[in-house]
Scaffold this motif. Structure first.
Motif, PDB file in Angstrom:
ATOM      1  N   VAL A  42      48.058  32.208  26.592  1.00 34.19           N
ATOM      2  CA  VAL A  42      49.209  32.832  27.253  1.00 34.19           C
ATOM      3  C   VAL A  42      49.197  32.432  28.725  1.00 34.19           C
ATOM      4  O   VAL A  42      48.166  32.522  29.390  1.00 34.19           O
ATOM      5  N   GLY A  79      50.776  33.247  32.402  1.00 34.59           N
ATOM      6  CA  GLY A  79      51.570  34.195  33.189  1.00 34.59           C
ATOM      7  C   GLY A  79      52.392  33.391  34.179  1.00 34.59           C
ATOM      8  O   GLY A  79      53.193  32.540  33.793  1.00 34.59           O
ATOM      9  N   SER A  80      52.151  33.611  35.478  1.00 27.19           N
ATOM     10  CA  SER A  80      52.836  32.799  36.503  1.00 27.19           C
ATOM     11  C   SER A  80      51.989  31.604  36.907  1.00 27.19           C
ATOM     12  O   SER A  80      52.339  30.907  37.849  1.00 27.19           O
ATOM     13  N   GLY A  81      50.828  31.445  36.273  1.00 25.64           N
ATOM     14  CA  GLY A  81      49.976  30.302  36.589  1.00 25.64           C
ATOM     15  C   GLY A  81      49.420  30.341  38.005  1.00 25.64           C
ATOM     16  O   GLY A  81      49.177  29.292  38.612  1.00 25.64           O
ATOM     17  N   CYS A  82      49.171  31.543  38.526  1.00 24.70           N
ATOM     18  CA  CYS A  82      48.645  31.675  39.902  1.00 24.70           C
ATOM     19  C   CYS A  82      47.123  31.645  39.931  1.00 24.70           C
ATOM     20  O   CYS A  82      46.531  31.556  41.002  1.00 24.70           O
ATOM     21  N   ASN A  83      46.510  31.775  38.776  1.00 19.27           N
ATOM     22  CA  ASN A  83      45.049  31.744  38.706  1.00 19.27           C
ATOM     23  C   ASN A  83      44.655  30.669  37.699  1.00 19.27           C
ATOM     24  O   ASN A  83      43.806  30.875  36.857  1.00 19.27           O
ATOM     25  N   PRO A 132      50.294  37.277  44.030  1.00 22.30           N
ATOM     26  CA  PRO A 132      51.298  36.707  43.138  1.00 22.30           C
ATOM     27  C   PRO A 132      50.849  36.810  41.683  1.00 22.30           C
ATOM     28  O   PRO A 132      49.667  36.928  41.403  1.00 22.30           O
ATOM     29  N   THR A 172      51.860  37.787  37.234  1.00 21.70           N
ATOM     30  CA  THR A 172      52.457  38.747  36.306  1.00 21.70           C
ATOM     31  C   THR A 172      51.498  39.916  36.074  1.00 21.70           C
ATOM     32  O   THR A 172      50.298  39.823  36.367  1.00 21.70           O
ATOM     33  N   ARG A 219      44.394  41.032  33.200  1.00 21.96           N
ATOM     34  CA  ARG A 219      43.285  40.261  32.612  1.00 21.96           C
ATOM     35  C   ARG A 219      42.258  39.896  33.699  1.00 21.96           C
ATOM     36  O   ARG A 219      41.065  39.922  33.441  1.00 21.96           O
ATOM     37  N   THR A 220      42.731  39.582  34.901  1.00 20.10           N
ATOM     38  CA  THR A 220      41.805  39.147  35.962  1.00 20.10           C
ATOM     39  C   THR A 220      41.457  40.307  36.905  1.00 20.10           C
ATOM     40  O   THR A 220      40.837  40.093  37.937  1.00 20.10           O
ATOM     41  N   ALA A 280      43.195  41.945  39.146  1.00 24.30           N
ATOM     42  CA  ALA A 280      43.562  41.496  40.497  1.00 24.30           C
ATOM     43  C   ALA A 280      43.402  42.622  41.508  1.00 24.30           C
ATOM     44  O   ALA A 280      43.626  43.794  41.202  1.00 24.30           O
ATOM     45  N   GLY A 281      43.003  42.255  42.703  1.00 23.31           N
ATOM     46  CA  GLY A 281      42.861  43.230  43.780  1.00 23.31           C
ATOM     47  C   GLY A 281      41.906  42.726  44.834  1.00 23.31           C
ATOM     48  O   GLY A 281      41.622  41.527  44.917  1.00 23.31           O
ATOM     49  N   HIS A 317      37.185  41.042  39.409  1.00 22.19           N
ATOM     50  CA  HIS A 317      38.093  39.995  38.919  1.00 22.19           C
ATOM     51  C   HIS A 317      37.884  39.693  37.433  1.00 22.19           C
ATOM     52  O   HIS A 317      37.977  38.545  37.010  1.00 22.19           O
ATOM     53  N   LEU A 343      48.281  40.223  25.656  1.00 26.81           N
ATOM     54  CA  LEU A 343      48.523  41.557  26.217  1.00 26.81           C
ATOM     55  C   LEU A 343      50.039  41.723  26.259  1.00 26.81           C
ATOM     56  O   LEU A 343      50.744  40.832  26.735  1.00 26.81           O
ATOM     57  N   ARG A 358      46.346  40.787  53.838  1.00 27.03           N
ATOM     58  CA  ARG A 358      46.307  39.708  52.848  1.00 27.03           C
ATOM     59  C   ARG A 358      46.884  38.424  53.433  1.00 27.03           C
ATOM     60  O   ARG A 358      46.320  37.352  53.265  1.00 27.03           O
TER      61      ARG A 358
HETATM   62  C1  LIG Z   1      48.047  32.471  47.084  1.00 27.37           C
HETATM   63  C2  LIG Z   1      47.282  33.296  46.091  1.00 27.37           C
HETATM   64  C3  LIG Z   1      46.728  34.500  46.497  1.00 27.37           C
HETATM   65  C4  LIG Z   1      46.001  35.292  45.602  1.00 27.37           C
HETATM   66  N1  LIG Z   1      45.454  36.462  46.052  1.00 27.37           N
HETATM   67  C5  LIG Z   1      44.740  37.226  45.202  1.00 27.37           C
HETATM   68  C6  LIG Z   1      44.145  38.450  45.638  1.00 27.37           C
HETATM   69  O1  LIG Z   1      44.253  38.846  46.784  1.00 27.37           O
HETATM   70  N2  LIG Z   1      43.430  39.158  44.724  1.00 27.37           N
HETATM   71  C7  LIG Z   1      43.294  38.738  43.423  1.00 27.37           C
HETATM   72  O2  LIG Z   1      42.644  39.417  42.639  1.00 27.37           O
HETATM   73  N3  LIG Z   1      43.868  37.598  42.990  1.00 27.37           N
HETATM   74  C8  LIG Z   1      44.577  36.834  43.847  1.00 27.37           C
HETATM   75  N4  LIG Z   1      45.129  35.668  43.392  1.00 27.37           N
HETATM   76  C9  LIG Z   1      44.950  35.273  41.986  1.00 27.37           C
HETATM   77  C10 LIG Z   1      46.168  35.620  41.091  1.00 27.37           C
HETATM   78  O3  LIG Z   1      47.264  35.991  41.869  1.00 27.37           O
HETATM   79  C11 LIG Z   1      45.877  36.755  40.144  1.00 27.37           C
HETATM   80  O4  LIG Z   1      44.780  36.439  39.324  1.00 27.37           O
HETATM   81  C12 LIG Z   1      47.154  36.957  39.299  1.00 27.37           C
HETATM   82  O5  LIG Z   1      47.373  38.255  39.058  1.00 27.37           O
HETATM   83  C13 LIG Z   1      47.253  36.060  38.096  1.00 27.37           C
HETATM   84  O6  LIG Z   1      48.477  36.322  37.426  1.00 27.37           O
HETATM   85  P1  LIG Z   1      49.271  35.168  36.660  1.00 27.37           P
HETATM   86  O7  LIG Z   1      50.404  35.796  35.943  1.00 27.37           O
HETATM   87  O8  LIG Z   1      49.621  34.079  37.595  1.00 27.37           O
HETATM   88  O9  LIG Z   1      48.171  34.710  35.614  1.00 27.37           O
HETATM   89  P2  LIG Z   1      47.868  33.236  35.103  1.00 27.37           P
HETATM   90  O10 LIG Z   1      47.247  32.443  36.204  1.00 27.37           O
HETATM   91  O11 LIG Z   1      49.059  32.657  34.459  1.00 27.37           O
HETATM   92  O12 LIG Z   1      46.770  33.566  34.004  1.00 27.37           O
HETATM   93  C14 LIG Z   1      45.506  34.075  34.353  1.00 27.37           C
HETATM   94  C15 LIG Z   1      44.743  34.416  33.068  1.00 27.37           C
HETATM   95  O13 LIG Z   1      45.370  35.534  32.428  1.00 27.37           O
HETATM   96  C16 LIG Z   1      45.746  35.190  31.102  1.00 27.37           C
HETATM   97  N5  LIG Z   1      47.009  35.886  30.816  1.00 27.37           N
HETATM   98  C17 LIG Z   1      48.115  35.970  31.579  1.00 27.37           C
HETATM   99  N6  LIG Z   1      49.033  36.740  31.006  1.00 27.37           N
HETATM  100  C18 LIG Z   1      48.522  37.141  29.817  1.00 27.37           C
HETATM  101  C19 LIG Z   1      49.005  37.946  28.730  1.00 27.37           C
HETATM  102  N7  LIG Z   1      50.207  38.532  28.746  1.00 27.37           N
HETATM  103  N8  LIG Z   1      48.213  38.117  27.664  1.00 27.37           N
HETATM  104  C20 LIG Z   1      46.971  37.544  27.616  1.00 27.37           C
HETATM  105  N9  LIG Z   1      46.467  36.784  28.592  1.00 27.37           N
HETATM  106  C21 LIG Z   1      47.224  36.584  29.694  1.00 27.37           C
HETATM  107  C22 LIG Z   1      45.875  33.680  31.101  1.00 27.37           C
HETATM  108  O14 LIG Z   1      45.716  33.157  29.792  1.00 27.37           O
HETATM  109  C23 LIG Z   1      44.746  33.295  32.038  1.00 27.37           C
HETATM  110  O15 LIG Z   1      43.520  33.304  31.367  1.00 27.37           O
HETATM  111  C24 LIG Z   1      45.842  34.865  44.273  1.00 27.37           C
HETATM  112  C25 LIG Z   1      46.423  33.656  43.857  1.00 27.37           C
HETATM  113  C26 LIG Z   1      47.128  32.880  44.749  1.00 27.37           C
HETATM  114  C27 LIG Z   1      47.722  31.600  44.279  1.00 27.37           C
END
Ligand SMILES: Cc1cc2nc3c(=O)[nH]c(=O)nc-3n(C[C@H](O)[C@H](O)[C@H](O)COP(=O)(O)OP(=O)(O)OC[C@H]3O[C@@H](n4cnc5c(N)ncnc54)[C@H](O)[C@@H]3O)c2cc1C
Length: 292
Positions: A57, A59-63, A123, A125, A131-132, A134-135, A170, A179, A205
């Motif tokens: 899956v 999400g927004s591909g931010c991690n 950034p 979803t 899942r990660t 975030a915080g 994390h 999810l 931040r």
């Molecule tokens: C500029 C920048 C700043 C950031 N700052 C922070 C910060 O301050 N703190 C922090 O904790 N993180 C931070 N991050 C990391 C990131 O923002 C978080 O991890 C974010 O919440 C990931 O969400 P995403 O939708 O982009 O997940 P993705 O990168 O798309 O996916 C992350 C993981 O989650 C899984 N996943 C996503 N959605 C689902 C679903 N519905 N069901 C099952 N699995 C799923 C994916 O398969 C993958 O393994 C930052 C990233 C960037 C680029």
């Protein structure tokens, strides 16, 4: 049992994934699947299991870093309306995992519910954030999750209650294939207090992160009791480059991606960062970013 071939209408074959990720790097997905309903999603999940097709899956591909070779199997995106709603009932907010973290925070704040505002500026979803976990030190999303609805590999929908959920640094123990939605238990507060905390979190931040116009990804987890950014700084890595990938000088735990960069550049730079830190400290850095 449905076959993947029955879902051609929602499948894009060999779809380039770069545009769906924050770093804008990487090759195509063999199949990018965007289901419209939960039933359709369940059919796709079952068909993938029956045909032994790997399923992930996005999400927004931010991690996330997608390799230049791309990804075999099916990549799911939960971007259709059935997966992005945010509903507030009393002190509970229910959000689809395809909703953005910012939509979740705004809905809570609009209803005078506090807690999530320290996540402002992260950034991604709701699914990726849960899942990660975030915080940061000011708070993480897991603290407020009271229930998560998930889909298992047979397409069945299950509920994971608070007592089953574990959130760490994390990381979470949510390893179900998909999810679907989550409920957050929040506390009532005045709009002024919420906005004040939101402003403080935003300023902190943004002072730490690379500038918003830069494509940057946070790379390593903090080793127990240590800070990855400080270790990378002390190993003299700020501004180190491999091809079009560069270690940020603002926070060396971010890699900046310049025009012409490839995922291979980022992976080679990550190896170099890990090696330089290991030369100087008895620490092996573990990556936080998912590499597909
Ligand atoms: C500029 C920048 C700043 C950031 N700052 C922070 C910060 O301050 N703190 C922090 O904790 N993180 C931070 N991050 C990391 C990131 O923002 C978080 O991890 C974010 O919440 C990931 O969400 P995403 O939708 O982009 O997940 P993705 O990168 O798309 O996916 C992350 C993981 O989650 C899984 N996943 C996503 N959605 C689902 C679903 N519905 N069901 C099952 N699995 C799923 C994916 O398969 C993958 O393994 C930052 C990233 C960037 C680029």
């Amino acid at each position: 049992m449905a076959r993947l071939a029955e879902f051609e209408g929602i499948i894009r074959r060999e779809e380039p994934l770069a545009a769906y990720t924050h770093l804008r790097l990487g090759g195509p997905a063999e199949m990018l699947v965007q289901p419209v309903t939960v039933e359709q999603l369940a059919g796709v999940v079952r068909a993938c299991a029956a045909e032994a097709v790997p399923l992930r899956v996005l999400g927004s591909g931010c991690n996330m870093l997608v390799r230049d070779e791309g990804v075999r199997g099916a990549v799911l995106r939960l971007s259709e309306p059935a997966f992005v709603s945010v509903v507030v009932e009393g002190k509970v907010v229910r959000a689809g995992t395809g909703a953005s973290v910012s939509a979740l925070i705004s809905a809570a704040a609009r209803h005078g519910l506090g807690g999530l505002e320290t996540l402002v500026g992260i950034p991604g979803t709701v699914g990726g954030a849960i899942r990660t976990n975030a915080g940061d030190r000011a708070g993480d999303i897991g603290t407020f999750v009271r229930r998560v609805e998930v889909m298992d590999a047979r397409g069945g929908v299950l509920t994971r209650d608070r007592d089953e959920l574990r959130f760490g640094d994390h990381a979470s123990n949510l390893d179900d294939p998909v999810l679907l939605s989550a409920e957050f238990a929040l506390e009532g507060d005045t709009p002024e207090a919420i906005v004040k905390r939101m402003r403080k979190a935003w300023i902190t931040r943004k002072a730490d992160q690379p500038a918003a116009f830069q494509a940057a990804g946070r790379i390593f987890k903090n080793p127990r009791g240590l800070n990855a950014s400080a270790l990378l700084e002390q190993a003299g890595l700020a501004r180190t480059k491999v091809g079009g990938a560069e270690v940020s000088d603002r926070d060396p735990n971010y890699i900046l991606v310049h025009a012409g960069a490839t995922s291979r550049d980022v992976l080679r730079l990550m190896d170099l960062m890990r090696a330089k830190v290991a030369e100087k400290f008895p620490v092996s850095l573990e990556q936080e970013i998912a590499v597909w």
